[in-house]
Design a protein around this motif. Structure first.
Motif, PDB file in Angstrom:
ATOM      1  N   GLU A 147       1.509  -5.280  -0.196  1.00  0.00           N
ATOM      2  CA  GLU A 147       1.897  -5.443   1.228  1.00  0.00           C
ATOM      3  C   GLU A 147       1.738  -4.124   1.981  1.00  0.00           C
ATOM      4  O   GLU A 147       1.337  -4.113   3.144  1.00  0.00           O
ATOM      5  CB  GLU A 147       3.351  -5.928   1.331  1.00  0.00           C
ATOM      6  CG  GLU A 147       3.498  -7.394   1.012  1.00  0.00           C
ATOM      7  CD  GLU A 147       4.959  -7.824   0.986  1.00  0.00           C
ATOM      8  OE1 GLU A 147       5.680  -7.442   0.049  1.00  0.00           O
ATOM      9  OE2 GLU A 147       5.369  -8.540   1.904  1.00  0.00           O
ATOM     10  N   GLN A 148       2.054  -3.011   1.323  1.00  0.00           N
ATOM     11  CA  GLN A 148       1.908  -1.698   1.972  1.00  0.00           C
ATOM     12  C   GLN A 148       0.429  -1.429   2.298  1.00  0.00           C
ATOM     13  O   GLN A 148       0.097  -0.927   3.363  1.00  0.00           O
ATOM     14  CB  GLN A 148       2.465  -0.587   1.066  1.00  0.00           C
ATOM     15  CG  GLN A 148       3.983  -0.690   0.856  1.00  0.00           C
ATOM     16  CD  GLN A 148       4.477   0.175  -0.305  1.00  0.00           C
ATOM     17  OE1 GLN A 148       3.973   1.254  -0.565  1.00  0.00           O
ATOM     18  NE2 GLN A 148       5.476  -0.316  -1.021  1.00  0.00           N
ATOM     19  N   LEU A 149      -0.456  -1.803   1.359  1.00  0.00           N
ATOM     20  CA  LEU A 149      -1.895  -1.604   1.602  1.00  0.00           C
ATOM     21  C   LEU A 149      -2.387  -2.561   2.698  1.00  0.00           C
ATOM     22  O   LEU A 149      -3.169  -2.171   3.567  1.00  0.00           O
ATOM     23  CB  LEU A 149      -2.705  -1.859   0.322  1.00  0.00           C
ATOM     24  CG  LEU A 149      -2.394  -0.997  -0.896  1.00  0.00           C
ATOM     25  CD1 LEU A 149      -3.328  -1.360  -2.047  1.00  0.00           C
ATOM     26  CD2 LEU A 149      -2.541   0.486  -0.575  1.00  0.00           C
ATOM     27  N   ALA A 150      -1.897  -3.809   2.626  1.00  0.00           N
ATOM     28  CA  ALA A 150      -2.351  -4.828   3.583  1.00  0.00           C
ATOM     29  C   ALA A 150      -2.006  -4.413   5.022  1.00  0.00           C
ATOM     30  O   ALA A 150      -2.780  -4.663   5.947  1.00  0.00           O
ATOM     31  CB  ALA A 150      -1.735  -6.183   3.258  1.00  0.00           C
ATOM     32  N   LYS A 151      -0.865  -3.747   5.186  1.00  0.00           N
ATOM     33  CA  LYS A 151      -0.449  -3.329   6.526  1.00  0.00           C
ATOM     34  C   LYS A 151      -1.500  -2.379   7.130  1.00  0.00           C
ATOM     35  O   LYS A 151      -1.939  -2.559   8.270  1.00  0.00           O
ATOM     36  CB  LYS A 151       0.920  -2.632   6.430  1.00  0.00           C
ATOM     37  CG  LYS A 151       1.517  -2.275   7.748  1.00  0.00           C
ATOM     38  CD  LYS A 151       2.961  -1.803   7.571  1.00  0.00           C
ATOM     39  CE  LYS A 151       3.555  -1.364   8.890  1.00  0.00           C
ATOM     40  NZ  LYS A 151       3.035  -0.076   9.350  1.00  0.00           N
ATOM     41  N   ILE A 152      -1.931  -1.397   6.345  1.00  0.00           N
ATOM     42  CA  ILE A 152      -2.933  -0.431   6.828  1.00  0.00           C
ATOM     43  C   ILE A 152      -4.276  -1.126   7.026  1.00  0.00           C
ATOM     44  O   ILE A 152      -4.988  -0.901   8.003  1.00  0.00           O
ATOM     45  CB  ILE A 152      -3.063   0.750   5.838  1.00  0.00           C
ATOM     46  CG1 ILE A 152      -1.719   1.467   5.723  1.00  0.00           C
ATOM     47  CG2 ILE A 152      -4.161   1.708   6.260  1.00  0.00           C
ATOM     48  CD1 ILE A 152      -1.676   2.560   4.684  1.00  0.00           C
TER      49      ILE A 152
ATOM     50  N   GLY B 255      -8.804  -2.331   9.468  1.00  0.00           N
ATOM     51  CA  GLY B 255      -9.985  -3.090   9.025  1.00  0.00           C
ATOM     52  C   GLY B 255     -10.748  -2.391   7.912  1.00  0.00           C
ATOM     53  O   GLY B 255     -11.830  -2.832   7.524  1.00  0.00           O
ATOM     54  N   LEU B 256     -10.194  -1.287   7.407  1.00  0.00           N
ATOM     55  CA  LEU B 256     -10.904  -0.542   6.357  1.00  0.00           C
ATOM     56  C   LEU B 256     -10.284  -0.784   4.973  1.00  0.00           C
ATOM     57  O   LEU B 256      -9.061  -0.918   4.852  1.00  0.00           O
ATOM     58  CB  LEU B 256     -10.848   0.966   6.636  1.00  0.00           C
ATOM     59  CG  LEU B 256     -11.592   1.453   7.882  1.00  0.00           C
ATOM     60  CD1 LEU B 256     -11.391   2.951   8.056  1.00  0.00           C
ATOM     61  CD2 LEU B 256     -13.074   1.127   7.793  1.00  0.00           C
ATOM     62  N   SER B 257     -11.120  -0.822   3.961  1.00  0.00           N
ATOM     63  CA  SER B 257     -10.637  -0.942   2.591  1.00  0.00           C
ATOM     64  C   SER B 257      -9.606   0.153   2.342  1.00  0.00           C
ATOM     65  O   SER B 257      -9.792   1.295   2.770  1.00  0.00           O
ATOM     66  CB  SER B 257     -11.790  -0.769   1.594  1.00  0.00           C
ATOM     67  OG  SER B 257     -12.748  -1.784   1.785  1.00  0.00           O
ATOM     68  N   THR B 258      -8.526  -0.194   1.659  1.00  0.00           N
ATOM     69  CA  THR B 258      -7.406   0.742   1.473  1.00  0.00           C
ATOM     70  C   THR B 258      -6.912   0.660   0.037  1.00  0.00           C
ATOM     71  O   THR B 258      -6.739  -0.437  -0.499  1.00  0.00           O
ATOM     72  CB  THR B 258      -6.246   0.376   2.428  1.00  0.00           C
ATOM     73  OG1 THR B 258      -6.755   0.326   3.758  1.00  0.00           O
ATOM     74  CG2 THR B 258      -5.117   1.384   2.367  1.00  0.00           C
ATOM     75  N   VAL B 259      -6.681   1.814  -0.561  1.00  0.00           N
ATOM     76  CA  VAL B 259      -6.237   1.829  -1.954  1.00  0.00           C
ATOM     77  C   VAL B 259      -4.981   2.691  -2.113  1.00  0.00           C
ATOM     78  O   VAL B 259      -4.750   3.604  -1.323  1.00  0.00           O
ATOM     79  CB  VAL B 259      -7.364   2.356  -2.890  1.00  0.00           C
ATOM     80  CG1 VAL B 259      -8.593   1.476  -2.785  1.00  0.00           C
ATOM     81  CG2 VAL B 259      -7.736   3.807  -2.588  1.00  0.00           C
TER      82      VAL B 259
ATOM     83  N   THR C 261      -3.364   5.582   0.496  1.00  0.00           N
ATOM     84  CA  THR C 261      -1.997   5.876   0.927  1.00  0.00           C
ATOM     85  C   THR C 261      -1.104   6.068  -0.289  1.00  0.00           C
ATOM     86  O   THR C 261      -1.309   5.417  -1.325  1.00  0.00           O
ATOM     87  CB  THR C 261      -1.459   4.732   1.825  1.00  0.00           C
ATOM     88  OG1 THR C 261      -0.170   5.098   2.307  1.00  0.00           O
ATOM     89  CG2 THR C 261      -1.338   3.409   1.083  1.00  0.00           C
ATOM     90  N   LEU C 262      -0.126   6.961  -0.148  1.00  0.00           N
ATOM     91  CA  LEU C 262       0.869   7.145  -1.215  1.00  0.00           C
ATOM     92  C   LEU C 262       1.806   5.945  -1.150  1.00  0.00           C
ATOM     93  O   LEU C 262       2.298   5.609  -0.073  1.00  0.00           O
ATOM     94  CB  LEU C 262       1.643   8.442  -0.989  1.00  0.00           C
ATOM     95  CG  LEU C 262       0.827   9.726  -1.195  1.00  0.00           C
ATOM     96  CD1 LEU C 262       1.510  10.911  -0.513  1.00  0.00           C
ATOM     97  CD2 LEU C 262       0.630  10.022  -2.677  1.00  0.00           C
ATOM     98  N   PHE C 263       2.028   5.279  -2.265  1.00  0.00           N
ATOM     99  CA  PHE C 263       2.804   4.033  -2.219  1.00  0.00           C
ATOM    100  C   PHE C 263       4.278   4.284  -2.546  1.00  0.00           C
ATOM    101  O   PHE C 263       4.630   5.297  -3.138  1.00  0.00           O
ATOM    102  CB  PHE C 263       2.223   3.012  -3.209  1.00  0.00           C
ATOM    103  CG  PHE C 263       2.323   3.460  -4.644  1.00  0.00           C
ATOM    104  CD1 PHE C 263       1.319   4.198  -5.225  1.00  0.00           C
ATOM    105  CD2 PHE C 263       3.445   3.156  -5.407  1.00  0.00           C
ATOM    106  CE1 PHE C 263       1.417   4.632  -6.542  1.00  0.00           C
ATOM    107  CE2 PHE C 263       3.548   3.587  -6.723  1.00  0.00           C
ATOM    108  CZ  PHE C 263       2.535   4.329  -7.287  1.00  0.00           C
TER     109      PHE C 263
END
Ligand code: G1P
Length: 294
Positions: free
Chosen positions: A146-151, A156-160, A249-251
């Motif tokens: 969910e944290q990645l999905a928010k960004i 619109g960019l792939s996020t890890v 992003t730092l999770f």
């Protein structure tokens, strides 16, 4: 609005570290307290609103498929024994998501495993969750996906996900070269698979949670074997970073590396301590044991 409805979980590793326990079942099916590691991972995806889960399985595929299927025998026994509580738990598992399983016929690397999911993912955005890492988020708190999905939804960019690791752990992970943005996440320029600490561009490591646009498949399709002669997801991520862009992003979550023997033991202890039915007794036992061995 951009949404992420599909997740891919690679669970096709050979599980060599856990032999002989993993001779006939995948390591993702080993129990932590009383449920397979894989169920924690699927639950994380489902909490993020994922509807379809694509499992990439190798050896022991049947154990995974049976686990997410209906078992008439078990359900009937529980019904007759009046175990409503357990019956509901079992039924919830089979109804929690659409589980689609694909066989990875050869263990050619994580990049290859992800590419095996392409026929089902198609042209959609998707999450990848490595099947042997448990990310514990308190109920009501957003899960890592969910944290990645928010960004991802904002940009619109792939996020890890990334985490800062100790220097001696750098060579166990994919490491990102990244610059912090004003929004607090990192723009990735390159991802290096298991570099030496001297050559690593940072200590920001990939713990195994990703959201990708389908462009990742373009780079996996033509991928050549990389580090350790395997088709590496991280090589395709570098191509994605250079062309479409990639964020990290730092999770926030408690991570358990259940694919490692010590991490597996720690996951069992800590997750059992959180359980009202086991926690108090286990705590008491551990206190006594600590006195004995200190
Ligand atoms: C894989 C990935 C690596 C990632 C790691 C997380 O490596 O290739 O980039 O950091 O998972 O656990 P493996 O642990 O399968 O060798």
């Amino acid at each position: 609005m951009i949404r992420v409805k599909k997740a891919l979980i690679p669970a096709a590793g050979l599980g060599t570290r856990f032999l002989p326990a993993t001779k006939s079942i995948p390591k993702e099916m080993l129990p932590v307290v009383d449920q397979p590691i894989l169920l924690y991972v699927v639950e994380e995806a489902v909490r993020a609103g994922i509807e379809d889960i694509v499992l990439i399985a190798g050896r022991g595929k049947h154990a995974i498929e049976d686990f997410f299927d209906r078992s008439y025998e078990v359900e009937d026994q529980l019904l007759k024994a009046g175990r409503e509580d357990l019956l509901q738990r079992i039924q919830r598992i089979r109804d929690m998501a659409n589980i689609i399983s694909i066989r990875q016929k050869e263990a050619l690397g994580l990049g290859h495993a992800v590419f095996c999911g392409q026929p089902v993912i198609g042209n959609e955005n998707f999450a990848v969750l490595l099947g042997d890492e448990i990310m514990y988020s308190e109920p009501g708190e957003p899960t890592v996906i969910e944290q990645l999905a928010k960004i991802f939804i904002e940009t619109g960019l792939s996020t890890v996900a990334v985490m800062e690791v100790a220097p001696q752990d750098v060579e166990k992970y994919g490491i990102v070269a990244a610059e912090k943005t004003r929004d607090g996440y990192f723009r990735v320029s390159e991802v290096i698979e298991k570099p030496t600490v001297q050559s690593a561009p940072s200590r920001l490591a990939l713990p195994g949670r990703y959201i990708f646009t389908p462009q990742i498949f373009d780079y996996l399709r033509d991928a050549k074997p990389g580090k350790n002669n395997e088709i590496q997801l991280t090589d395709a991520m570098t191509a994605l970073a250079k062309n479409q862009g990639l964020l990290s992003t730092l999770f926030q979550a408690k991570r358990f590396d259940a694919g490692d023997k010590l991490g597996y033991l720690i996951a069992n202890i800590e997750l059992a301590l959180m359980r009202p039915d086991l926690g108090p007794q286990l705590k008491q036992y551990l206190r006594g044991l600590a006195r004995e061995i200190s």
